[in-house]
Design an enzyme around this catalytic site. Structure first.
Site, PDB file in Angstrom:
ATOM      1  N   GLY A 152       0.785  -1.238   0.000  1.00 25.26           N
ATOM      2  CA  GLY A 152       0.000   0.000   0.000  1.00 25.26           C
ATOM      3  C   GLY A 152       0.807   1.273   0.000  1.00 25.26           C
ATOM      4  O   GLY A 152       0.231   2.364   0.057  1.00 25.26           O
ATOM      5  N   GLY A 153       2.150   1.166  -0.046  1.00 31.31           N
ATOM      6  CA  GLY A 153       2.984   2.359  -0.122  1.00 31.31           C
ATOM      7  C   GLY A 153       2.812   3.263   1.088  1.00 31.31           C
ATOM      8  O   GLY A 153       2.846   2.816   2.229  1.00 31.31           O
ATOM      9  N   LYS A 208      -4.210  -3.184  -4.949  1.00 30.27           N
ATOM     10  CA  LYS A 208      -4.349  -2.142  -5.971  1.00 30.27           C
ATOM     11  C   LYS A 208      -3.086  -2.075  -6.814  1.00 30.27           C
ATOM     12  O   LYS A 208      -1.997  -1.821  -6.307  1.00 30.27           O
ATOM     13  CB  LYS A 208      -4.609  -0.771  -5.331  1.00 30.27           C
ATOM     14  CG  LYS A 208      -4.770   0.351  -6.383  1.00 30.27           C
ATOM     15  CD  LYS A 208      -4.814   1.717  -5.751  1.00 30.27           C
ATOM     16  CE  LYS A 208      -3.460   2.289  -5.480  1.00 30.27           C
ATOM     17  NZ  LYS A 208      -2.774   2.855  -6.670  1.00 30.27           N
ATOM     18  N   HIS A 212      -0.829  -6.987 -11.620  1.00 27.57           N
ATOM     19  CA  HIS A 212      -0.355  -6.766 -12.999  1.00 27.57           C
ATOM     20  C   HIS A 212       1.169  -6.663 -13.074  1.00 27.57           C
ATOM     21  O   HIS A 212       1.733  -6.681 -14.160  1.00 27.57           O
ATOM     22  CB  HIS A 212      -1.027  -5.539 -13.624  1.00 27.57           C
ATOM     23  CG  HIS A 212      -0.514  -4.224 -13.147  1.00 27.57           C
ATOM     24  ND1 HIS A 212      -0.682  -3.055 -13.858  1.00 27.57           N
ATOM     25  CD2 HIS A 212       0.157  -3.854 -12.013  1.00 27.57           C
ATOM     26  CE1 HIS A 212      -0.142  -2.050 -13.214  1.00 27.57           C
ATOM     27  NE2 HIS A 212       0.374  -2.501 -12.081  1.00 27.57           N
TER      28      HIS A 212
END
Length: 308
Positions: A152-153, A208, A212
Site C-alpha cells: 500500500g505504499g 491495488k 499486474h
C-alpha cells in the site's frame, strides 16, 4: 494565459519563444490544451486554457497525476524502452528494465532513495484518483471490520478508508523500507513484511495495481497468501482487486489503447502483464476462488471482488 504571459511566467529566453509557441500549438492540436479568445485591455487575444487532460497535472488538487508523469518520464526509467529489441531476442528472463540498468526494478528502487520517493509519490497520486472513484462503491467495504492494503505504499487509500469508515481497522502492509518512518492513527497502522511470505490477518485484503506486476505463477502465490490472511475468521473473507481488465475491443478505442500501453509498461518494468476477463478467471480458478465479480471502477480500471 496568453503566449506572452506564459513565456514571461516560465522566464523563457527570447530565442526560444518561437519554440514554445510551436510546442503549445501541437499540445492544443492534440487536445491537451484548449485555444480560447479572451479580452485584455479592450483587445481580443488568443490564449491557452486547461482541458480535462491538463487539469490532471495541476498540483494541490485531489486529482493530480503530476508525480505519475514525472515517474514515467524519468530519463533513467525511459532507457528501458530502448532495450525492447534486445529483450525480444534474449532467451533469459530479464526485463528490458534490468537489461538497461543492470538490475530489476525493485532492487533498483531499494538502492535509490530518490527514485523510491518518486515511485511512492506516483502511487500516492494515483490513489487520489482511486479514492474519488471509490466514493460510489462504499458497499464493497460493508460488514468489514479490518482490511490489509497489500503493498500500500504511503497508505493513501488506507487513509481514505480509515477516515470514511471509522469502524474499519486499516493496515498498510509493505516492505519495511517503505513503511518504517510512517505513523498511523487510531484505526490505521503500518506493518512491514513480504507478501510472498505472509500477510497480516484481516477480514479483507486490498490489492491495488499489484497483480499486474507479476507473472501468473507469482500471482497465484500472492492470491494464496491473501486467502491465508482472510481465512480462519468467523465470517468469510474477501479479496478486493483494483486493476485493469482488457475487454478485447468491446470498449472505447482510447480506453483500450491506454490499457494496452500499460500492458507494455508492466512488461518492460516487471515482466508483468495486463489481463483479459478470461485470464483473470483462469487465475481465480487455479487458486480456488470461484466466487468473484468484476465491475467498472473508472474507464481505465476495474473493481474485482473475490468472496471466499
Amino acid at each position: 494565459m496568453t503566449l506572452d504571459e506564459l513565456v514571461a511566467k516560465l522566464q523563457v529566453p527570447l530565442a526560444k519563444i518561437s519554440g514554445v509557441h510551436r510546442l503549445m500549438r501541437y499540445l492544443a492540436h492534440i487536445g491537451f490544451f484548449d485555444v480560447v479568445r479572451i479580452q485584455e485591455n479592450q483587445e481580443e487575444k488568443e490564449a491557452y486554457a486547461l482541458t480535462n487532460s491538463s487539469e490532471l497535472l495541476v498540483r494541490g488538487t485531489n486529482h493530480c497525476l503530476s508525480s505519475v508523469a514525472e515517474w514515467v518520464l524519468d530519463p533513467s526509467i525511459l532507457t528501458s524502452y530502448h532495450h525492447l529489441g534486445k529483450w525480444i531476442h534474449d532467451d533469459g528472463d530479464q526485463t528490458p528494465f534490468a537489461l538497461a540498468l543492470g538490475t530489476g526494478i525493485w532492487d533498483f528502487l531499494s538502492k535509490s532513495p530518490t527514485h523510491m520517493r518518486s515511485f511512492n509519490d506516483a502511487t500516492a497520486n494515483d490513489s487520489q484518483i482511486i479514492n474519488l472513484a471509490l466514493e460510489n462503491h462504499g458497499a464493497v467495504f460493508e460488514g468489514l471490520e479490518s482490511i490489509v492494503d497489500v503493498a500500500g505504499g504511503t497508505g493513501m487509500i488506507a487513509k481514505y478508508l480509515s477516515e470514511t469508515f471509522p469502524h474499519l481497522k486499516c493496515i498498510v502492509f509493505d516492505l519495511p523500507k517503505v513503511v518504517e518512518n510512517l505513523s498511523g492513527s487510531n484505526n490505521l497502522s503500518y506493518v512491514g513484511g513480504d507478501m510472498f511470505q505472509s500477510i497480516p490477518k484481516a477480514d479483507a485484503v486490498l490489492l491495488k495495481w499489484i497483480l499486474h506486476d507479476w507473472s501468473d505463477d507469482d500471482c497465484i502465490k500472492i492470491l494464496n497468501k491473501c486467502k491465508d490472511a482472510v481465512s480462519n475468521n468467523k465470517k468469510k473473507g474477501k479479496i478486493i482487486i483494483i486493476d485493469i481488465v482488457i475487454d478485447n475491443g468491446r470498449q472505447d478505442v482510447f480506453d483500450t489503447q491506454a490499457k494496452l500501453q500499460m500492458d507494455l509498461i508492466v512488461t518492460t518494468y516487471y515482466n508483468g502483464r495486463e489481463r483479459t476477463a478470461e485470464e483473470w478467471k483462469k487465475l481465480f480458478i487455479e487458486t480456488g476462488c470461484h466466487n468473484y465479480k468484476i465491475s467498472p471502477l473508472t474507464a481505465y480500471v476495474s473493481l474485482i471482488e473475490v468472496n471466499l
